[in-house]
Design a protein around this motif. Structure first.
Motif, PDB file in Angstrom:
ATOM      1  N   ARG A   1       3.772   8.734  -7.399  1.00  0.00           N
ATOM      2  CA  ARG A   1       4.606   9.042  -8.118  1.00  0.00           C
ATOM      3  C   ARG A   1       5.399  10.372  -7.872  1.00  0.00           C
ATOM      4  O   ARG A   1       6.663  10.480  -7.754  1.00  0.00           O
ATOM      5  N   ALA A   2       4.785  11.443  -7.972  1.00  0.00           N
ATOM      6  CA  ALA A   2       5.048  12.759  -7.646  1.00  0.00           C
ATOM      7  C   ALA A   2       5.568  13.014  -5.908  1.00  0.00           C
ATOM      8  O   ALA A   2       6.506  13.562  -5.749  1.00  0.00           O
ATOM      9  N   GLY A   3       4.627  12.141  -5.339  1.00  0.00           N
ATOM     10  CA  GLY A   3       5.026  12.400  -3.854  1.00  0.00           C
ATOM     11  C   GLY A   3       6.048  11.837  -3.461  1.00  0.00           C
ATOM     12  O   GLY A   3       6.950  12.237  -2.647  1.00  0.00           O
ATOM     13  N   LEU A   4       6.704  10.724  -3.997  1.00  0.00           N
ATOM     14  CA  LEU A   4       7.815  10.034  -3.754  1.00  0.00           C
ATOM     15  C   LEU A   4       8.903  10.455  -4.825  1.00  0.00           C
ATOM     16  O   LEU A   4       9.801   9.783  -4.768  1.00  0.00           O
ATOM     17  N   GLY A   5       8.894  11.534  -5.483  1.00  0.00           N
ATOM     18  CA  GLY A   5       9.788  12.130  -6.233  1.00  0.00           C
ATOM     19  C   GLY A   5      11.202  12.448  -5.946  1.00  0.00           C
ATOM     20  O   GLY A   5      12.341  12.619  -6.515  1.00  0.00           O
ATOM     21  N   GLY A   6      11.238  12.487  -4.381  1.00  0.00           N
ATOM     22  CA  GLY A   6      12.514  12.881  -3.877  1.00  0.00           C
ATOM     23  C   GLY A   6      13.478  11.770  -3.527  1.00  0.00           C
ATOM     24  O   GLY A   6      14.192  11.787  -2.650  1.00  0.00           O
ATOM     25  N   ASN A   7      12.847  10.339  -4.049  1.00  0.00           N
ATOM     26  CA  ASN A   7      13.656   9.245  -3.752  1.00  0.00           C
ATOM     27  C   ASN A   7      14.026   8.666  -4.548  1.00  0.00           C
ATOM     28  O   ASN A   7      13.072   8.345  -5.579  1.00  0.00           O
ATOM     29  N   LEU A   8      15.193   7.956  -4.834  1.00  0.00           N
ATOM     30  CA  LEU A   8      15.651   7.339  -6.037  1.00  0.00           C
ATOM     31  C   LEU A   8      16.041   5.735  -5.555  1.00  0.00           C
ATOM     32  O   LEU A   8      16.269   5.360  -4.698  1.00  0.00           O
ATOM     33  N   CYS A   9      15.613   4.811  -6.577  1.00  0.00           N
ATOM     34  CA  CYS A   9      15.945   3.445  -6.455  1.00  0.00           C
ATOM     35  C   CYS A   9      16.919   3.225  -7.776  1.00  0.00           C
ATOM     36  O   CYS A   9      16.418   3.116  -8.768  1.00  0.00           O
ATOM     37  N   ARG A  10      18.123   2.906  -7.422  1.00  0.00           N
ATOM     38  CA  ARG A  10      18.870   2.484  -8.474  1.00  0.00           C
ATOM     39  C   ARG A  10      18.891   1.161  -9.091  1.00  0.00           C
ATOM     40  O   ARG A  10      19.272   0.846 -10.159  1.00  0.00           O
ATOM     41  N   CYS A  11      17.856   0.442  -8.425  1.00  0.00           N
ATOM     42  CA  CYS A  11      17.670  -0.955  -8.950  1.00  0.00           C
ATOM     43  C   CYS A  11      16.310  -0.981 -10.126  1.00  0.00           C
ATOM     44  O   CYS A  11      16.013  -1.536 -10.666  1.00  0.00           O
ATOM     45  N   GLY A  12      15.694   0.389 -10.029  1.00  0.00           N
ATOM     46  CA  GLY A  12      14.679   0.575 -10.917  1.00  0.00           C
ATOM     47  C   GLY A  12      13.186  -0.231 -10.490  1.00  0.00           C
ATOM     48  O   GLY A  12      12.323  -0.299 -11.092  1.00  0.00           O
ATOM     49  N   THR A  13      13.148  -0.334  -9.144  1.00  0.00           N
ATOM     50  CA  THR A  13      11.911  -0.941  -8.603  1.00  0.00           C
ATOM     51  C   THR A  13      10.753  -0.277  -8.475  1.00  0.00           C
ATOM     52  O   THR A  13       9.992  -0.279  -7.511  1.00  0.00           O
ATOM     53  N   TYR A  14      10.575   0.792  -9.503  1.00  0.00           N
ATOM     54  CA  TYR A  14       9.470   1.780  -9.054  1.00  0.00           C
ATOM     55  C   TYR A  14       8.086   1.271  -9.303  1.00  0.00           C
ATOM     56  O   TYR A  14       7.372   1.546  -8.666  1.00  0.00           O
ATOM     57  N   ALA A  15       7.816   0.388 -10.425  1.00  0.00           N
ATOM     58  CA  ALA A  15       6.648  -0.044 -10.469  1.00  0.00           C
ATOM     59  C   ALA A  15       5.964  -0.643  -9.235  1.00  0.00           C
ATOM     60  O   ALA A  15       4.817  -0.361  -8.714  1.00  0.00           O
ATOM     61  N   GLY A  16       6.549  -1.452  -8.757  1.00  0.00           N
ATOM     62  CA  GLY A  16       6.290  -2.268  -7.560  1.00  0.00           C
ATOM     63  C   GLY A  16       5.884  -1.140  -6.450  1.00  0.00           C
ATOM     64  O   GLY A  16       4.987  -1.360  -5.730  1.00  0.00           O
ATOM     65  N   MET A  17       6.745  -0.361  -6.338  1.00  0.00           N
ATOM     66  CA  MET A  17       6.659   0.615  -5.201  1.00  0.00           C
ATOM     67  C   MET A  17       5.477   1.568  -5.470  1.00  0.00           C
ATOM     68  O   MET A  17       4.769   1.901  -4.552  1.00  0.00           O
ATOM     69  N   MET A  18       5.424   2.073  -6.778  1.00  0.00           N
ATOM     70  CA  MET A  18       4.195   3.020  -6.765  1.00  0.00           C
ATOM     71  C   MET A  18       3.035   2.034  -6.640  1.00  0.00           C
ATOM     72  O   MET A  18       2.109   2.933  -5.996  1.00  0.00           O
ATOM     73  N   LEU A  19       2.739   0.832  -7.169  1.00  0.00           N
ATOM     74  CA  LEU A  19       1.697   0.130  -6.492  1.00  0.00           C
ATOM     75  C   LEU A  19       1.385   0.018  -5.026  1.00  0.00           C
ATOM     76  O   LEU A  19       0.269   0.087  -4.738  1.00  0.00           O
ATOM     77  N   ALA A  20       2.472  -0.243  -4.569  1.00  0.00           N
ATOM     78  CA  ALA A  20       2.295  -0.357  -3.215  1.00  0.00           C
ATOM     79  C   ALA A  20       1.781   0.804  -2.326  1.00  0.00           C
ATOM     80  O   ALA A  20       1.004   1.134  -1.502  1.00  0.00           O
ATOM     81  N   GLY A  21       2.371   1.931  -2.938  1.00  0.00           N
ATOM     82  CA  GLY A  21       1.923   3.393  -2.256  1.00  0.00           C
ATOM     83  C   GLY A  21       0.610   3.481  -2.429  1.00  0.00           C
ATOM     84  O   GLY A  21      -0.124   3.982  -1.810  1.00  0.00           O
ATOM     85  N   VAL A  22       0.038   3.111  -3.751  1.00  0.00           N
ATOM     86  CA  VAL A  22      -1.401   3.288  -3.962  1.00  0.00           C
ATOM     87  C   VAL A  22      -2.255   2.464  -2.996  1.00  0.00           C
ATOM     88  O   VAL A  22      -3.115   2.798  -2.319  1.00  0.00           O
ATOM     89  N   ASP A  23      -1.783   1.176  -2.807  1.00  0.00           N
ATOM     90  CA  ASP A  23      -2.408   0.251  -1.925  1.00  0.00           C
ATOM     91  C   ASP A  23      -2.445   0.887  -0.516  1.00  0.00           C
ATOM     92  O   ASP A  23      -3.650   0.744   0.208  1.00  0.00           O
ATOM     93  N   ALA A  24      -1.433   1.468   0.012  1.00  0.00           N
ATOM     94  CA  ALA A  24      -1.469   1.782   1.481  1.00  0.00           C
ATOM     95  C   ALA A  24      -2.102   3.077   1.498  1.00  0.00           C
ATOM     96  O   ALA A  24      -2.626   3.237   2.616  1.00  0.00           O
ATOM     97  N   ALA A  25      -2.021   4.074   0.505  1.00  0.00           N
ATOM     98  CA  ALA A  25      -2.896   4.926   0.469  1.00  0.00           C
ATOM     99  C   ALA A  25      -4.472   4.775   0.857  1.00  0.00           C
ATOM    100  O   ALA A  25      -5.258   5.803   1.487  1.00  0.00           O
ATOM    101  N   LYS A  26      -4.783   3.598   0.191  1.00  0.00           N
ATOM    102  CA  LYS A  26      -6.202   3.310   0.708  1.00  0.00           C
ATOM    103  C   LYS A  26      -6.544   2.763   1.953  1.00  0.00           C
ATOM    104  O   LYS A  26      -7.766   3.325   2.598  1.00  0.00           O
TER     105      LYS A  26
END
Ligand code: FES
Ligand code: FES
Length: 205
Positions: free
Chosen positions: A177-202
């Motif tokens: 969440r902190a690492g992607l703090g420079g990007n905004l989503c006007r649709c508010g799809t943050y929950a899925g994107m953060m989970l995707a980030g965690v999965d990808a980081a693995k």
């Protein structure tokens, strides 16, 4: 200056928080670009323009020649002159991240960098990160988590997330969440994107 924040510290200031505190417009280029305008433009005798000048940009591993006025941003050169429309023009002033590309591996707001500044740098757009047939780990995770609605912000998030997970394997959701703090989503799809980030980081990207 590093474009990364130290997410190991719980009180770490996000890129967005830092930008808000200092005034976005004047800071974004200096913070996010690895290239100094002065370094590129202020050499005595190197005055160019105002007409078009030939520039060769290394994009996704290929040299691309283009004639642009020195005032043209990297974003406009990519989209309008080179048909690389994955990076999106939304705010055009370094606040939303929709235009994010990698420059020498660093996430950069391409609306806040001149095309001529990017000469000699390795530019990677979302088109160079993966294809529908051969997606990288971040793209796959975004699909698996249905991490988009209109999709307009998605390429910028994917590029920023790719740079982030390369440097932060096994990042926690708060770190993503902190690492992607420079990007905004006007649709508010943050929950899925953060989970995707965690999965990808693995798995790494
Ligand atoms: S279009 Fe570049 S940051 Fe919004
Ligand atoms: S999915 Fe619509 S702006 Fe992010």
């Amino acid at each position: 200056m590093s474009d990364e924040i130290d997410t190991s510290k719980p009180t770490g200031l996000s890129r967005r928080g830092f930008l808000k505190g200092l005034g976005v417009g004047s800071v974004a280029t200096g913070l996010l670009s690895p290239v100094s305008l002065n370094e590129t433009l202020a050499k005595e005798g190197d005055v160019v323009g105002p007409g078009e000048v030939p520039v060769t940009l290394k994009i996704n591993g290929q040299g691309r020649k283009v004639d642009v006025e020195p005032r043209v941003t990297l974003l406009d050169a990519l989209r309008n002159r080179l048909d690389l429309t994955g990076c999106k023009k939304v705010c055009d002033r370094g606040t939303c991240g929709a235009c994010t590309v990698l420059v020498d591996g660093h996430p950069v707001y391409s609306c806040s960098m001149l095309a001529i500044e990017a000469e000699g740098r390795e530019i990677t757009t979302v088109e160079g990160i993966g294809t529908p047939e051969k997606m990288n780990a971040v793209q796959k995770a975004f699909v698996e988590h249905d991490a988009q609605q209109c999709g307009f912000c998605t390429p910028g998030f994917v590029v920023a997330c790719t740079a982030f997970v390369r440097k932060h394997p096994n990042a926690s959701i708060d770190e993503v969440r902190a690492g992607l703090g420079g990007n905004l989503c006007r649709c508010g799809t943050y929950a899925g994107m953060m989970l995707a980030g965690v999965d990808a980081a693995k798995g790494g990207a």
